[in-house]
Write a protein that holds these residues in place. Structure first.
Motif, PDB file in Angstrom:
ATOM      1  N   THR A   3      -3.570  11.013  11.339  1.00 27.93           N
ATOM      2  CA  THR A   3      -3.416   9.618  10.870  1.00 27.93           C
ATOM      3  C   THR A   3      -3.651   9.619   9.392  1.00 27.93           C
ATOM      4  O   THR A   3      -4.825   9.751   9.005  1.00 27.93           O
ATOM      5  N   VAL A   4      -2.908   9.318   8.590  1.00 29.78           N
ATOM      6  CA  VAL A   4      -2.814   9.266   7.181  1.00 29.78           C
ATOM      7  C   VAL A   4      -2.704   7.563   6.483  1.00 29.78           C
ATOM      8  O   VAL A   4      -1.778   7.020   6.861  1.00 29.78           O
ATOM      9  N   LEU A   5      -3.668   7.146   5.832  1.00 30.07           N
ATOM     10  CA  LEU A   5      -3.487   5.757   5.128  1.00 30.07           C
ATOM     11  C   LEU A   5      -3.468   6.017   4.004  1.00 30.07           C
ATOM     12  O   LEU A   5      -4.211   6.547   3.117  1.00 30.07           O
ATOM     13  N   ALA A   6      -2.415   5.325   3.247  1.00 33.21           N
ATOM     14  CA  ALA A   6      -1.970   5.401   1.733  1.00 33.21           C
ATOM     15  C   ALA A   6      -1.077   4.348   1.404  1.00 33.21           C
ATOM     16  O   ALA A   6      -0.533   3.563   2.335  1.00 33.21           O
ATOM     17  N   HIS A   7      -1.135   4.098   0.234  1.00 35.47           N
ATOM     18  CA  HIS A   7      -0.146   3.086  -0.376  1.00 35.47           C
ATOM     19  C   HIS A   7       1.554   3.396  -0.305  1.00 35.47           C
ATOM     20  O   HIS A   7       2.160   2.552  -0.147  1.00 35.47           O
ATOM     21  N   ALA A   8       1.718   4.892  -0.289  1.00 34.37           N
ATOM     22  CA  ALA A   8       3.134   5.261  -0.301  1.00 34.37           C
ATOM     23  C   ALA A   8       3.153   6.370   0.135  1.00 34.37           C
ATOM     24  O   ALA A   8       2.400   7.443   0.122  1.00 34.37           O
ATOM     25  N   GLY A  30       3.384  14.511  15.322  1.00 33.13           N
ATOM     26  CA  GLY A  30       2.582  13.718  16.131  1.00 33.13           C
ATOM     27  C   GLY A  30       1.905  12.953  15.441  1.00 33.13           C
ATOM     28  O   GLY A  30       0.983  12.137  15.977  1.00 33.13           O
ATOM     29  N   GLY A  31       1.675  12.784  13.961  1.00 36.92           N
ATOM     30  CA  GLY A  31       0.736  12.067  13.279  1.00 36.92           C
ATOM     31  C   GLY A  31       1.404  10.593  13.024  1.00 36.92           C
ATOM     32  O   GLY A  31       2.568  10.383  13.344  1.00 36.92           O
ATOM     33  N   ARG A  32       0.781   9.938  12.331  1.00 38.14           N
ATOM     34  CA  ARG A  32       0.909   8.727  11.972  1.00 38.14           C
ATOM     35  C   ARG A  32       0.914   8.354  10.381  1.00 38.14           C
ATOM     36  O   ARG A  32      -0.233   8.714   9.731  1.00 38.14           O
ATOM     37  N   CYS A  33       1.819   7.523   9.944  1.00 34.97           N
ATOM     38  CA  CYS A  33       1.715   7.325   8.578  1.00 34.97           C
ATOM     39  C   CYS A  33       1.367   5.782   8.381  1.00 34.97           C
ATOM     40  O   CYS A  33       2.274   4.856   8.743  1.00 34.97           O
ATOM     41  N   ILE A  34       0.350   5.265   7.996  1.00 34.55           N
ATOM     42  CA  ILE A  34       0.181   3.872   7.878  1.00 34.55           C
ATOM     43  C   ILE A  34       0.023   3.624   6.346  1.00 34.55           C
ATOM     44  O   ILE A  34      -0.793   4.012   5.613  1.00 34.55           O
ATOM     45  N   ARG A  35       1.178   2.476   5.986  1.00 31.07           N
ATOM     46  CA  ARG A  35       0.996   1.973   4.700  1.00 31.07           C
ATOM     47  C   ARG A  35      -0.081   1.163   4.290  1.00 31.07           C
ATOM     48  O   ARG A  35      -0.318   0.177   5.130  1.00 31.07           O
ATOM     49  N   LEU A  36      -0.801   1.120   3.145  1.00 37.18           N
ATOM     50  CA  LEU A  36      -1.783   0.072   2.536  1.00 37.18           C
ATOM     51  C   LEU A  36      -1.045  -0.556   1.511  1.00 37.18           C
ATOM     52  O   LEU A  36      -0.333  -0.485   1.148  1.00 37.18           O
ATOM     53  N   GLY A  42      -6.015  -5.339  -2.205  1.00 40.84           N
ATOM     54  CA  GLY A  42      -6.943  -5.140  -1.144  1.00 40.84           C
ATOM     55  C   GLY A  42      -6.937  -3.893  -0.319  1.00 40.84           C
ATOM     56  O   GLY A  42      -7.816  -3.385   0.494  1.00 40.84           O
ATOM     57  N   SER A  43      -5.931  -2.920  -0.268  1.00 39.75           N
ATOM     58  CA  SER A  43      -5.779  -1.639   0.365  1.00 39.75           C
ATOM     59  C   SER A  43      -5.724  -1.870   1.775  1.00 39.75           C
ATOM     60  O   SER A  43      -6.448  -1.052   2.475  1.00 39.75           O
ATOM     61  N   LEU A  44      -5.256  -2.995   2.459  1.00 44.08           N
ATOM     62  CA  LEU A  44      -5.619  -3.224   3.904  1.00 44.08           C
ATOM     63  C   LEU A  44      -4.164  -2.809   4.630  1.00 44.08           C
ATOM     64  O   LEU A  44      -3.128  -2.850   4.056  1.00 44.08           O
ATOM     65  N   PRO A  45      -4.360  -2.136   5.963  1.00 41.77           N
ATOM     66  CA  PRO A  45      -3.219  -1.819   6.502  1.00 41.77           C
ATOM     67  C   PRO A  45      -2.234  -2.534   6.764  1.00 41.77           C
ATOM     68  O   PRO A  45      -2.710  -4.037   7.144  1.00 41.77           O
ATOM     69  N   ILE A  46      -0.914  -2.352   6.549  1.00 42.01           N
ATOM     70  CA  ILE A  46       0.032  -3.354   6.754  1.00 42.01           C
ATOM     71  C   ILE A  46       0.754  -2.998   7.896  1.00 42.01           C
ATOM     72  O   ILE A  46       1.384  -1.990   8.286  1.00 42.01           O
ATOM     73  N   ASP A  47       0.535  -3.998   9.329  1.00 41.81           N
ATOM     74  CA  ASP A  47       0.883  -3.627  10.488  1.00 41.81           C
ATOM     75  C   ASP A  47       2.440  -4.402  10.732  1.00 41.81           C
ATOM     76  O   ASP A  47       2.643  -5.405   9.864  1.00 41.81           O
ATOM     77  N   GLU A  48       2.834  -4.446  12.101  1.00 45.01           N
ATOM     78  CA  GLU A  48       4.009  -5.263  12.435  1.00 45.01           C
ATOM     79  C   GLU A  48       3.949  -6.586  12.152  1.00 45.01           C
ATOM     80  O   GLU A  48       4.773  -7.248  11.884  1.00 45.01           O
ATOM     81  N   LYS A  49       2.741  -6.847  12.603  1.00 45.97           N
ATOM     82  CA  LYS A  49       2.636  -8.608  12.549  1.00 45.97           C
ATOM     83  C   LYS A  49       2.540  -9.199  11.312  1.00 45.97           C
ATOM     84  O   LYS A  49       2.915 -10.157  10.871  1.00 45.97           O
ATOM     85  N   TRP A  50       1.694  -8.307  10.383  1.00 50.30           N
ATOM     86  CA  TRP A  50       1.572  -8.729   8.736  1.00 50.30           C
ATOM     87  C   TRP A  50       3.236  -8.991   8.493  1.00 50.30           C
ATOM     88  O   TRP A  50       3.244  -9.987   7.702  1.00 50.30           O
ATOM     89  N   MET A  51       4.162  -7.873   8.783  1.00 54.07           N
ATOM     90  CA  MET A  51       5.362  -8.029   8.286  1.00 54.07           C
ATOM     91  C   MET A  51       6.022  -9.207   8.794  1.00 54.07           C
ATOM     92  O   MET A  51       6.967  -9.664   8.255  1.00 54.07           O
ATOM     93  N   SER A  52       6.013  -9.560  10.163  1.00 57.28           N
ATOM     94  CA  SER A  52       6.784 -10.607  10.730  1.00 57.28           C
ATOM     95  C   SER A  52       6.338 -11.994   9.966  1.00 57.28           C
ATOM     96  O   SER A  52       7.146 -12.994  10.060  1.00 57.28           O
ATOM     97  N   THR A  53       5.082 -12.217   9.632  1.00 57.26           N
ATOM     98  CA  THR A  53       4.613 -13.359   9.290  1.00 57.26           C
ATOM     99  C   THR A  53       4.784 -13.538   7.815  1.00 57.26           C
ATOM    100  O   THR A  53       4.757 -14.927   7.337  1.00 57.26           O
TER     101      THR A  53
END
Length: 245
Positions: A182-187, A200-206, A210-221
């Protein structure tokens, strides 16, 4: 009689300077005497009194002005020390012939076309701190890492002094063998995201702020409007109100 102005702020192009016999060292005899220690008596506070009448200027501070155009056969008379080979603008004052002047044609800096906006953008530096897949290959299976985690582990990540945001970079030929990372990065570059998710990994965009994770709920709101509810939230609120009634 042609005389040339002594303009010191124009780049030296051979007139009276290093191109003609080397740069001059003003007051060289005085400098040499000081180097040999012949003026150390001035620092002898017991036997020498510094007064107004025995003050001396620093070597080279009083440079004698060159007097030009005084006498046909004088040192700087007639041609004023600028030679006889070049005529025209070369003899009529140094400021009349600027550096980069090309006779009878447009100068290079005017002939060169301007860059297009897309060409200027391609020359800009990428505003991200790059992290390659070779560094992520040093992690263990199932890890969850970001920039600070890699830095604390002592992995060779580049310094983040200039750009706070991080980008995971890769090419099609890079090999990636870590599973479930699981990798957290801005791009993420497309090749890097593809190779991480294949194992099988995950790419979580920040987020950039604030460098906070951008999840699906954040995108929808925040997808439709700023400071208000999204279409999904408005539909849910309408359903709840209808069920209450």
């Amino acid at each position: 009689m042609g005389m040339k102005a002594q303009v010191w702020w124009i780049r030296n192009n051979g007139f009276d300077g290093p191109a003609k016999g080397g740069a001059r060292l003003w007051d060289s005899r005085r400098r040499e005497s000081r180097r040999r220690g012949e003026e150390l008596f001035r620092h002898d506070v017991d036997n020498f009194e510094l007064c107004v009448h025995n003050l001396l200027a620093a070597p080279g501070s009083n440079k004698r002005k060159v007097c030009r155009g005084r006498g046909k056969y004088g040192h700087h008379g007639r041609t004023c020390g600028f030679g006889t080979t070049k005529n025209g603008a070369h003899k009529r004052g140094r400021r009349t012939l600027n550096p980069g002047y090309e006779g009878n044609q447009k100068p290079l800096h005017l002939k060169t076309p301007k860059l297009l906006p897309s060409q200027r953008d391609s020359m800009k530096q990428d505003p991200y701190t790059p992290i390659s897949l070779a560094i992520l290959n040093m992690c263990d299976d199932g890890d969850e890492v970001d920039y600070m985690e890699l830095f604390v582990r002592g992995l060779p990540v580049p310094s983040r002094k200039r750009f706070d945001r991080v980008k995971i970079k890769a090419s099609e030929t890079d090999e990636f063998t870590v599973k479930n990372l699981t990798v957290l990065a801005h791009a993420f570059e497309p090749a890097a995201r593809e190779k991480i998710e294949e194992n099988g990994g995950r790419c979580i965009r920040l987020s950039d702020v604030g460098s906070l994770p951008i999840d699906e709920k954040w995108m929808s709101t925040n997808e439709f409007q700023v400071g208000g509810d999204s279409k999904e939230d408005a539909a849910e609120a309408a359903e709840e109100k209808a069920s209450e009634e």
